[in-house]
Design a protein around this motif. Structure first.
Motif, PDB file in Angstrom:
ATOM      1  N   UNK A  66      22.752 -64.262  48.460  1.00  0.00           N
ATOM      2  CA  UNK A  66      23.386 -64.278  47.518  1.00  0.00           C
ATOM      3  C   UNK A  66      22.013 -63.302  46.527  1.00  0.00           C
ATOM      4  N   UNK A  67      20.739 -63.938  46.873  1.00  0.00           N
ATOM      5  CA  UNK A  67      19.637 -63.778  46.087  1.00  0.00           C
ATOM      6  C   UNK A  67      18.938 -62.810  45.652  1.00  0.00           C
ATOM      7  N   UNK A  68      19.087 -61.645  47.880  1.00  0.00           N
ATOM      8  CA  UNK A  68      18.559 -60.272  48.013  1.00  0.00           C
ATOM      9  C   UNK A  68      19.668 -59.583  46.934  1.00  0.00           C
ATOM     10  N   UNK A  69      20.915 -59.879  47.218  1.00  0.00           N
ATOM     11  CA  UNK A  69      22.135 -58.989  46.751  1.00  0.00           C
ATOM     12  C   UNK A  69      21.493 -58.658  45.319  1.00  0.00           C
ATOM     13  N   UNK A  70      21.835 -59.317  44.101  1.00  0.00           N
ATOM     14  CA  UNK A  70      21.756 -59.450  43.015  1.00  0.00           C
ATOM     15  C   UNK A  70      20.022 -58.965  42.694  1.00  0.00           C
ATOM     16  N   UNK A  71      19.136 -59.058  43.637  1.00  0.00           N
ATOM     17  CA  UNK A  71      18.028 -57.905  43.055  1.00  0.00           C
ATOM     18  C   UNK A  71      18.547 -56.558  43.197  1.00  0.00           C
TER      19      UNK A  71
END
Length: 143
Positions: A66-71
């Motif tokens: 999720x963190x990578x997607x949001x970035x």
């Protein structure tokens, strides 16, 4: 198509979903968002925002995913301070993201309506009758 229903579904579902996405994007001039980003946006819109950990739980992925997607989604997702925990954040879909999803949904429904109209009445009835069973299959797969 050879094989049982499981082999047929396995072979058809991915290409069918990709064809719907591709055709809708082209017809509506939508950006080429990866399906994972679309799933995250749908979740954030449906829940009016979520903490990253909760979003990961709901999507059944790692929080780092999720963190990578949001970035990569700076203009589609805002990080808002949590009202419950001053140290945490809530992920919220931006107005642009909501507008893109609405456009996608309208274009997808219209494109599918036009495509289904090109099938025989018998095929249309079979697909309509299959929808509840496919919903139940999804529920079983999500257990």
């Amino acid at each position: 198509m050879a094989g049982g229903v499981e082999a047929q579904l396995s072979a058809l579902l991915g290409p069918l979903r990709r064809a719907v996405l591709r055709r809708t994007r082209v017809l509506e001039g939508l950006p080429d968002l990866p399906e994972a980003q679309i799933e995250l946006l749908r979740l954030l819109v449906s829940q009016d925002g979520l903490a990253p950990g909760r979003a990961a739980f709901e999507l059944k992925v790692a929080q780092s995913t999720v963190s990578n997607l949001v970035r990569t989604m700076a203009d589609l997702v805002d990080r808002v301070p949590s009202s419950e925990d001053g140290r945490g954040v809530v992920l919220v879909a931006t107005a642009r993201a909501k507008e893109l999803l609405a456009r996608y949904d309208r274009a997808s429904a219209s494109m599918l309506r036009d495509s289904l109209a090109k099938l025989s009445p018998e095929d249309q009835q079979v697909l309509e009758s299959a929808a509840p069973a496919l919903r139940r299959l999804l529920s079983v797969l999500d257990e």
